[in-house]
Scaffold this motif. Structure first.
Motif, short mmCIF file in Angstrom:
data_model
loop_
_atom_site.label_atom_id
_atom_site.label_comp_id
_atom_site.label_asym_id
_atom_site.label_seq_id
_atom_site.Cartn_x
_atom_site.Cartn_y
_atom_site.Cartn_z
N GLN A 182 -11.50 0.47 6.80
CA GLN A 182 -11.10 1.63 7.59
C GLN A 182 -10.98 1.21 9.05
OE1 GLN A 182 -13.97 4.57 9.11
NE2 GLN A 182 -12.95 6.10 7.85
N GLY A 231 -13.95 3.90 -5.34
CA GLY A 231 -12.78 3.10 -5.64
C GLY A 231 -12.70 2.72 -7.09
N SER A 290 -5.60 -1.51 -7.02
CA SER A 290 -6.82 -0.77 -6.68
C SER A 290 -6.49 0.59 -6.08
CB SER A 290 -7.64 -1.59 -5.68
OG SER A 290 -8.81 -0.91 -5.27
N CYS A 317 -5.90 -2.51 2.98
CA CYS A 317 -6.29 -3.17 1.75
C CYS A 317 -6.03 -4.67 1.94
CB CYS A 317 -5.45 -2.62 0.61
SG CYS A 317 -5.41 -3.58 -0.89
N TRP A 323 -11.26 -3.06 0.82
CA TRP A 323 -10.73 -1.94 1.59
C TRP A 323 -11.44 -1.85 2.94
CZ3 TRP A 323 -6.67 1.24 0.36
CH2 TRP A 323 -6.20 1.21 -0.97
N CYS A 352 -3.21 0.41 -3.71
CA CYS A 352 -2.98 -0.94 -3.22
C CYS A 352 -2.61 -1.84 -4.38
CB CYS A 352 -4.25 -1.46 -2.55
SG CYS A 352 -4.19 -3.20 -2.08
N GLN A 410 0.84 -1.20 0.00
CA GLN A 410 0.00 0.00 0.00
C GLN A 410 0.88 1.25 0.00
OE1 GLN A 410 -3.02 -1.81 3.24
NE2 GLN A 410 -3.66 0.18 2.40
N TYR A 461 -6.08 2.89 6.84
CA TYR A 461 -6.84 2.28 5.75
C TYR A 461 -6.09 1.03 5.29
CZ TYR A 461 -9.89 6.25 5.79
OH TYR A 461 -10.81 7.20 6.19
N LEU A 489 -8.38 3.71 -3.58
CA LEU A 489 -9.47 4.21 -2.75
C LEU A 489 -9.41 5.73 -2.80
CD1 LEU A 489 -11.62 4.20 -0.46
CD2 LEU A 489 -9.74 3.92 1.15
#
Lengths: 114, 114
Positions: B36, B66, B74, B91, B34, B23, B6, B89, B76
């Protein structure tokens, strides 16, 4: 919907003593169950998982957990802890199926004292 | 090492700004989720991408969005940042379509909104 309750936010224990971290879950459907460990400033590492079969699951680092369907519990145990086991432990559930969306508990901080 | 990376590792943003977190999934994995994790809490599911399509979403507002790219990495994106968006955050990547696969987590991006 599903939810996870970790009954103890902090568990202090002396080195070489046994420990149990408690986890209860609620779900209207069958679930998979997981325990993850998080060391400071790191991501999550899988300790063990229950998908089906034997209710006693063995994981890494000497940890094991027992799935109890009637009590909707998945408690994590270790017979003898080490200083290096000090970390945050998270119980998680996901509904059965390929889309692995995890619902986590609020975590238990295990502190192993010398 | 899980293979999930990440970036960035830390980030400070001002309220109202926009942020993009990235990620890279583990080799061979086609699913990215994802989460949090607010301070002192367990991770909460934001959304999941499977083969470039959103495959489930948690209880987060639309300003959380996303993308998943053809190589399965990916992003976010969070618009109109609020102070409460300050969190770690995480992943996680996995091989979708198979119920018993493990989700591997990255080390996370620590976002601070001031």
């Amino acid at each position: 919907a599903q939810s996870v309750t970790q009954l103890d936010s902090q568990v202090p224990v002396f080195e070489e003593a046994p420990v149990e971290l408690r986890c209860n879950y609620s779900s209207s459907v069958s679930v998979y169950l997981f325990w993850y460990v998080q060391y400071p400033n790191q991501g999550l590492q899988l300790l063990l998982k229950y998908l089906s079969g034997s209710t006693l699951v063995k994981g890494i680092n000497g940890f094991e957990a027992e799935f109890n369907k009637s009590q909707t519990s998945f408690h994590l145990r270790k017979p003898s802890v080490h200083i290096s086991d000090t970390a945050e432990y998270f119980c998680a559930v996901s509904h059965r199926g390929p889309a692995r969306q995890l619902t986590f508990g609020s975590g238990t901080q295990l502190t192993v004292l010398p | 090492e899980t293979g999930v990376t990440q970036s960035p590792t830390h980030l400070i943003k001002t309220r109202g700004q926009q942020v993009t977190l990235r990620c890279s999934s583990q080799s061979g994995h086609n699913t990215v989720s994802w989460y949090q994790q607010a301070l002192g809490q367990g991770p909460q599911f934001i959304f999941q991408y499977y083969r470039e399509e959103e495959n489930g979403r948690g209880n987060f507002p639309p300003r959380f969005s996303g993308l998943q790219f053809p190589n399965y990495s990916s992003e976010l994106n969070v618009n109109a940042l609020e102070l409460d968006d300050s969190a770690l955050y995480l992943c996680a990547s996995s091989l979708g379509g198979q119920a018993n696969t493990e989700a591997f987590f990255g080390q996370g991006t620590r976002l601070t909104v001031v």
